[in-house]
Structure formats: C-alpha cells, structure tokens
Design a protein around this motif. Structure first.
Motif, PDB file in Angstrom:
ATOM      1  N   GLN A  54      44.233 -69.918 -31.182  1.00  0.00           N
ATOM      2  CA  GLN A  54      45.539 -70.791 -31.720  1.00  0.00           C
ATOM      3  C   GLN A  54      46.431 -69.674 -32.154  1.00  0.00           C
ATOM      4  O   GLN A  54      47.574 -69.626 -31.800  1.00  0.00           O
ATOM      5  CB  GLN A  54      44.989 -71.834 -32.583  1.00  0.00           C
ATOM      6  CG  GLN A  54      46.615 -72.554 -32.959  1.00  0.00           C
ATOM      7  CD  GLN A  54      46.328 -73.647 -33.991  1.00  0.00           C
ATOM      8  OE1 GLN A  54      45.407 -73.689 -34.834  1.00  0.00           O
ATOM      9  NE2 GLN A  54      47.326 -74.580 -33.957  1.00  0.00           N
ATOM     10  N   PHE A  55      45.933 -68.603 -32.881  1.00  0.00           N
ATOM     11  CA  PHE A  55      46.655 -67.383 -33.356  1.00  0.00           C
ATOM     12  C   PHE A  55      47.308 -66.820 -32.242  1.00  0.00           C
ATOM     13  O   PHE A  55      48.486 -66.619 -32.115  1.00  0.00           O
ATOM     14  CB  PHE A  55      45.487 -66.673 -34.101  1.00  0.00           C
ATOM     15  CG  PHE A  55      46.427 -65.211 -34.308  1.00  0.00           C
ATOM     16  CD1 PHE A  55      47.560 -64.958 -35.328  1.00  0.00           C
ATOM     17  CD2 PHE A  55      45.897 -64.182 -33.655  1.00  0.00           C
ATOM     18  CE1 PHE A  55      47.957 -63.897 -35.484  1.00  0.00           C
ATOM     19  CE2 PHE A  55      46.256 -62.934 -33.780  1.00  0.00           C
ATOM     20  CZ  PHE A  55      47.642 -62.755 -34.515  1.00  0.00           C
ATOM     21  N   PHE A  56      46.366 -66.505 -31.379  1.00  0.00           N
ATOM     22  CA  PHE A  56      47.203 -65.522 -30.100  1.00  0.00           C
ATOM     23  C   PHE A  56      48.166 -66.305 -29.431  1.00  0.00           C
ATOM     24  O   PHE A  56      49.105 -65.917 -29.106  1.00  0.00           O
ATOM     25  CB  PHE A  56      45.854 -65.124 -29.221  1.00  0.00           C
ATOM     26  CG  PHE A  56      45.082 -63.893 -29.592  1.00  0.00           C
ATOM     27  CD1 PHE A  56      46.023 -62.876 -30.024  1.00  0.00           C
ATOM     28  CD2 PHE A  56      43.778 -64.004 -29.908  1.00  0.00           C
ATOM     29  CE1 PHE A  56      45.483 -61.673 -30.361  1.00  0.00           C
ATOM     30  CE2 PHE A  56      43.079 -62.891 -30.285  1.00  0.00           C
ATOM     31  CZ  PHE A  56      43.830 -61.614 -30.671  1.00  0.00           C
ATOM     32  N   HIS A  57      47.708 -67.858 -29.155  1.00  0.00           N
ATOM     33  CA  HIS A  57      48.446 -68.677 -28.306  1.00  0.00           C
ATOM     34  C   HIS A  57      49.721 -68.465 -28.885  1.00  0.00           C
ATOM     35  O   HIS A  57      51.058 -68.622 -28.284  1.00  0.00           O
ATOM     36  CB  HIS A  57      47.919 -69.748 -27.902  1.00  0.00           C
ATOM     37  CG  HIS A  57      48.744 -70.510 -26.776  1.00  0.00           C
ATOM     38  ND1 HIS A  57      49.902 -71.333 -26.738  1.00  0.00           N
ATOM     39  CD2 HIS A  57      48.172 -70.668 -25.500  1.00  0.00           C
ATOM     40  CE1 HIS A  57      50.308 -71.760 -25.666  1.00  0.00           C
ATOM     41  NE2 HIS A  57      49.374 -71.123 -24.990  1.00  0.00           N
ATOM     42  N   ASN A  58      49.888 -69.347 -30.271  1.00  0.00           N
ATOM     43  CA  ASN A  58      51.058 -69.285 -31.105  1.00  0.00           C
ATOM     44  C   ASN A  58      51.941 -68.076 -31.216  1.00  0.00           C
ATOM     45  O   ASN A  58      53.253 -67.990 -31.187  1.00  0.00           O
ATOM     46  CB  ASN A  58      50.848 -69.716 -32.532  1.00  0.00           C
ATOM     47  CG  ASN A  58      50.505 -70.969 -32.545  1.00  0.00           C
ATOM     48  OD1 ASN A  58      50.709 -71.861 -31.626  1.00  0.00           O
ATOM     49  ND2 ASN A  58      49.826 -71.701 -33.479  1.00  0.00           N
TER      50      ASN A  58
END
Length: 270
Positions: free
Chosen positions: A156-160
């Motif tokens: 989620q960190f990378f996608h956000n």
C-alpha cells in the motif's frame, strides 16, 4: 463533507476556495512552481504513501485512509494546476474559470494516460457529464485502485506513493494540447518513471554488496503495486539481481528538481 459520498468534490472546492485562490498569488509562489508545489505536498505525507496532514477539514476524524488520500490527491492535482498557471487571477470569475478548466484537465489526463480508469463523458441516457462529475468519478476510481493493496503495509505504501507521479506528470500534461501522440508520450513516461523506482531500489539494495531478504521483499511489494507490463517486470528483476550504480540512473525528466527530490526521498525510505 464525506469523501466516500457523491458530491464530495464540489463540497471540497467550496470549502477550499479561498486557500486555492491564494495559490495563484505571487506571494505564494517561489522562484519555481516546483518548489511551491513541494511545499504544498510534502507536509501531507502523500509523497510517502501515508496521509499525515489533511489540512483541517470538518469531520476528518471520521475519515479512513482512503478518504484522506482521495482529498490529498485532489488537492495536489488542483494545486499543481494553480501554481503552474502563469496568468494573473484578478476576480472570482477568473478563478472559477480556471477551476473549471483544471477539472476538465484532470478528467482528460486520467482518461488518456490511465486507460484502466477511463470514464465515459456521457451518461447512459446520453447526457454529457460536467468536468466536475467526471473528475470526481475518476478520482474515486484512482483511489479505489489503492484499496486493492490495503492488506499489506509496504504494498500500500508503494502504491500510494506512486500517486505523486500522477501529480508530477499532470503538471506537464496541463501545458500540452492533448492528442494521440502526446497521450502515448505520457503513457510511456508514466511507465518509465515507475521503472526508475525499481532502479533506485536496486541501487540501494546493492549499496552494501549484499542483497538482504527484506530488500527482495520490498522489490516484490513494489512490483505488485507498480502495474508494470510483463517484459518490464522481468527487466526490473534482472536489474535488481545484477545491481546498478546511482550515477548511471537516467531519470526520464532529468531537469526536474521535484522529481529528483522524490526519488531521493524514496531511496531514503527504502
């Protein structure tokens, strides 16, 4: 205001109209719009994939992470358009026209550069949607993509954090007259910018001459988030395994201070 409900974008614009208007004033602009945009985005946490500050909206304590990221994405895209606008805004009517143009640009940008988010410009009954309606629907879709990865912190960190690249590319898009060639260029740039993150991860992993298990997992998480085509994903793994020197990493837009800042901070975080 509830970002999960229809009409949230209109309420947001009404609530933020004074501050958004201030962004067009000379006193809010730095020597370069990228510096001003960084000052707007950096405190919010959007560059780091996690909402830190949502600028004192009513009822925000009841929002989830998805709601916060949606508002931050909308605010960042609109701020980018206003900060890069080089003509004076002398009346509320001027600001209203600029906002309408910005919403149209957001809708056109995502419809052309992110085909997976494409949204029809007309309703089922043939009525043309407004720029406001299109922009709201597309931003809803864009943030829904991040929810698919909500089960794992790093994914989620990378996608956000990749939402920042939306904002960066949009800042270029608004200065063009979109046609097929322009759209294809920005699709290519979108892919190459994401691929550049892989190179940063690879360079960081090889910094101590040994790839740790955690670093391999970070690459896996990023590849899950990035949506790279199969051939690019294969090339990414090869680069990660053999390593790459920071000095030879060529960013697609080498002269962008803001982009260099983003990649530097991504390197520190990973």
């Amino acid at each position: 205001m509830k970002p999960s409900e229809k009409g949230w974008l209109k309420e947001y614009l009404e609530f933020r109209k004074d501050l958004l208007g201030e962004l067009t004033s000379e006193k809010r602009k730095s020597t370069h719009p990228e510096h001003s945009l960084y000052r707007v985005i950096q405190p919010t946490g959007l560059m780091y994939g996690h909402a830190v500050e949502v600028l004192d909206f009513p009822d925000q304590k009841n929002w989830d992470e998805k709601d916060k990221m949606k508002l931050l994405l909308a605010e960042s895209l609109i701020s980018s358009s206003l900060l890069f606008h080089d003509k004076p805004i002398s009346s509320p009517e001027d600001l209203s026209q600029l906002m309408a143009k910005t919403l149209d640009s957001i809708a056109n940008f995502y419809n052309n550069v992110f085909p997976e988010l494409a949204t029809p410009s007309k309703t089922f009954f043939g009525k043309r949607k407004t720029g406001l309606e299109l922009a709201e629907k597309i931003l809803d879709k864009r943030i829904e993509k991040t929810v698919e990865f909500s089960g794992n912190f790093w994914t989620q960190f990378f996608h956000n954090s990749l939402l920042f690249l939306d904002i960066f590319i949009f800042g270029q898009w608004i200065h063009t007259n979109a046609d097929r060639i322009v759209s294809d260029f920005f699709k290519y740039e979108r892919e190459e910018l994401r691929f550049s993150v892989v190179k940063i991860i690879a360079a960081a992993a090889h910094a101590n001459q040994k790839i740790e298990f955690e670093e391999r997992k970070l690459l896996d998480f990023f590849l899950q988030s990035a949506g790279l085509p199969p051939e690019k994903k294969k090339e990414a793994i090869e680069i990660f395994e053999r390593g790459i020197e920071v000095e030879v990493i060529n960013l697609p837009t080498n002269n962008s201070w803001l982009l260099k800042k983003y990649f530097l901070e991504m390197a520190i975080l990973t």
